[in-house]
Structure formats: C-alpha cells, structure tokens
Design a protein around this motif. Structure first.
Motif, short mmCIF file in Angstrom:
data_model
loop_
_atom_site.label_atom_id
_atom_site.label_comp_id
_atom_site.label_asym_id
_atom_site.label_seq_id
_atom_site.Cartn_x
_atom_site.Cartn_y
_atom_site.Cartn_z
N PRO A 173 0.97 -8.51 25.65
CA PRO A 173 0.86 -7.92 26.98
C PRO A 173 -0.38 -7.03 27.11
CG PRO A 173 3.13 -7.87 26.27
CD PRO A 173 2.32 -8.33 25.09
N TYR A 174 -0.74 -6.34 26.06
CA TYR A 174 -1.93 -5.48 26.07
C TYR A 174 -3.18 -6.32 26.31
CZ TYR A 174 -5.47 -2.19 24.36
OH TYR A 174 -6.57 -1.38 24.24
N GLN A 177 -3.59 -7.86 29.82
CA GLN A 177 -4.16 -6.95 30.82
C GLN A 177 -5.67 -6.80 30.62
OE1 GLN A 177 -2.13 -3.79 32.71
NE2 GLN A 177 -0.44 -3.84 31.23
N GLY A 180 -7.40 -9.56 32.24
CA GLY A 180 -7.48 -9.37 33.68
C GLY A 180 -8.62 -8.45 34.08
N CYS A 257 3.80 -14.77 27.05
CA CYS A 257 2.98 -14.04 28.03
C CYS A 257 2.80 -14.85 29.31
CB CYS A 257 1.63 -13.68 27.42
SG CYS A 257 1.71 -12.32 26.22
N LEU A 262 2.01 -12.92 32.94
CA LEU A 262 0.86 -12.07 32.60
C LEU A 262 -0.45 -12.84 32.53
CD1 LEU A 262 2.56 -9.99 29.75
CD2 LEU A 262 2.25 -9.34 32.15
#
Length: 352
Positions: A173-174, A177, A180, A257, A262
C-alpha cells in the motif's frame, strides 16, 4: 580567448567522464578521480561540478573545506522545502514513467528493452540513487531488496524525459501511493514457477562461467561458491528453497493491491501474452500507457525484434521447461504454494 577555449574543452570532457565515474565503486579510486577532476575547474565552478559528480555517483562527496561546508549547510526546514518542491515538480511533470515489476525470468529484460526502444525512453533504477539501472548493478546493489527509494523516484521524475524501470519488487500500500504521486504506470510480468526455476538455473550457470572465481560472484546472485559444481537436483533445490516463497509473495502482493483498488497494473503472462500474438500484446500495452505515448505498431515491431536477444537475457523462449524437474524440487514449490491458495488464485504460477 584561451580561457574560453579551455572552458569549452573542459565542458566537453564532463559527459564522458561522468559515464565512467558513475560505475566506480572503489572508495579510494572514487575520491582520487572525483577530486582530481574537480580541481581542474576554476573555483567559481567547483560547486556546480561537485554537485554533478555527487549526482552521478552516490558514494562520492567532494573534499570541501570545513568553512566552505558550513556555508553550504542546510537546516531541516530548508531540506523539507526543497523536498516538497522537488516532489511537486516531479508529480506535475508531463512524462511517461513506466515500471516493469517482474518475476525473474519472465522475459522482463526483453520487454523492458523493447519498451525503451519503442518509446524512446531511458532506463533508470528506482531503488538506487544512480543515473542508470546498469550503474546500480555495477556498484554492488544486486542483492538489495528492490524497494523503491524516494530519492530515486524524485531523480527520475525530474529528468524531463520519462523512463522505463525494471525491478523485481513486490507491491505494498505504501508503494502504491508513491506510484500515484510520481505518476508511475505499472506493468506486472509473471511466469510458471517450475519453468522459472529451470530457466533461473540456466542463467546462473551461464554467469558462473569465465575467469572470475565463483566466490567473487556472490554479490551478483547470492549463491554458494560451489553452485556450478553441484548436480542439477541440488542446484534446483537451492533455488526453490530460496525463491519459491518470494515469487509467490510477489504475485500475491500485486493482486491484493489491485483488488484493494490501490493500483491498476497491466498483467503480462509469459505463456499467454509474451509467447502469444505480439500485435495483441502491443495493443494492450499501448492502451495501458496511453496511445499518445505508445504507438502499438512500434511496440509490436520491438516485441518481434530478437536480433540482440542474448543481450536482453532472452533464454529459450518456450513454455514447459519445468516438466522434467525432479519430483523433490516440485514438492518444495507445491508445498510453499499451498500456504497461499486461500489468499489469491495462484494457478497462473503452478497450474490448475
């Protein structure tokens, strides 16, 4: 006039010097080369050149006197501002940033090279603060877990060109992001695990030939010095014990993910896509990256071009190589995979 001619001559030496300097890993040699080159420039240009040298090789810091170093010192507030400005600039840059997140031996090097050729983009490393992906390997980073480094993300995001990166990295998840923020478009490659282990052994055995001692190659592959002298069952056992869990975790991490919303990666199967119709694959890649960036015809031509296949680590180019694997090795892989059956559908890795 003579001073201008000397300046021009020095400037012409910078780029070729940096190309060699970026690959130096010996600390004493790096210090001697860097400070020697720096000393050839007039005092008013040394900060500029010292910055370029430090950017080129992460192990270099110029011999700057204490008093001068004090004048260059940053406090945390200044550092925070510069990082924010760099992140903002990289985030707003209109450039195509592609990550080939790959299971080993899934034709990823071939795919990465084809993408670079078709898209006209440089190759970068996102896990080492080096100017090229090749420099990271030369500087001894092969055994590092290839987690993205934010300094590398910023560096590459500011290059004004875009890039293609190829890494054996799991998703989190880190990192989702981070992708993104830095506008990274992921392509995930995978392959049947039994075939992968056999192909990996081929690659290691090829790399273990030559004059260098096996022990000197440890930081390239992490395998024991006598690897090439073991029988095939022992070699495949070592690879299965070391890699099977990671390969499965890699696949599951990207799937989880994606399922969490995500990321939106493009999945490329070695068997179904890479060994299939290259025009179909090219069209899928073009849609994923954006047709304004990626011409499907150029992509198809690049995927079909195998003229430098050896340099791109393209091995046999077939499926089913793991069918003759010793049963003892197959059991290691299947037992490891069994622990993850309730997590995701891993049949693309081990079959139904």
């Amino acid at each position: 006039m003579n001073n201008l001619a000397r300046k021009d001559a020095l400037d012409e030496e910078i780029v070729p010097f940096l190309g060699e300097f970026a690959l130096v890993s010996d600390a004493a040699e790096l210090k001697s080369l860097g400070n020697g080159f720096l000393g050839r420039f007039p005092p008013q240009r040394r900060l500029e050149i010292a910055s370029v040298l430090t950017w080129s090789n992460p192990f270099f810091l110029a011999d700057i006197p204490v008093e001068a170093a004090q004048k260059l010192k940053l406090n945390l507030d200044q550092f925070a501002e510069f990082v924010m400005r760099a992140k903002l600039t990289a985030s707003r840059a209109r450039q195509l940033n592609v990550l080939v997140a790959c299971a080993p031996k899934s034709a990823s090097t071939f795919i990465e090279n084809a993408l670079r050729k078709a898209l006209g983009l440089p190759s970068v490393s996102l896990f080492t603060a080096t100017p090229t992906a090749f420099a990271g390997t030369t500087l001894g980073a092969n055994l590092r877990e290839q987690e993205a480094d934010e300094l590398a993300l910023i560096r590459s995001g500011l290059n004004g060109l875009g890039y293609v990166a190829q890494h054996h990295m799991r998703c989190t998840p880190y990192f989702a992001q981070m992708m993104g923020i830095y506008n990274i478009r992921p392509i995930v490659t995978h392959r049947n695990l039994f075939d992968t282990i056999v192909s990996l052994d081929d690659m290691v055995m090829t790399n273990r030939t030559g004059e260098a001692l096996d022990a000197q190659k440890y930081f390239g592959d992490g395998l024991p010095a006598n690897y090439a002298r073991l029988d095939v069952e022992d070699r495949l056992t070592i690879l299965a014990q070391r890699n099977a869990a990671w390969f499965i975790q890699f696949f599951v991490s990207w799937k989880k993910c994606e399922r969490a919303g995500l990321i939106k990666p493009l999945w490329i199967s070695y068997e179904q896509d890479f060994l299939g119709d290259k025009a179909v694959l090219a069209a899928r890649v073009s849609r994923h990256l954006g047709t304004e960036f990626a011409d499907p015809v150029k992509l198809a031509d690049a995927f079909e071009d195998k003229r430098d296949a050896d340099a791109r680590r393209f091995n046999k180019g077939v499926a089913g190589r793991g069918r003759e694997m010793p049963e003892s090795v197959r059991e290691i892989i299947l037992k490891t995979a069994g622990y993850y059956r309730d997590e995701e559908d891993i049949s693309p890795l081990i079959g139904d």
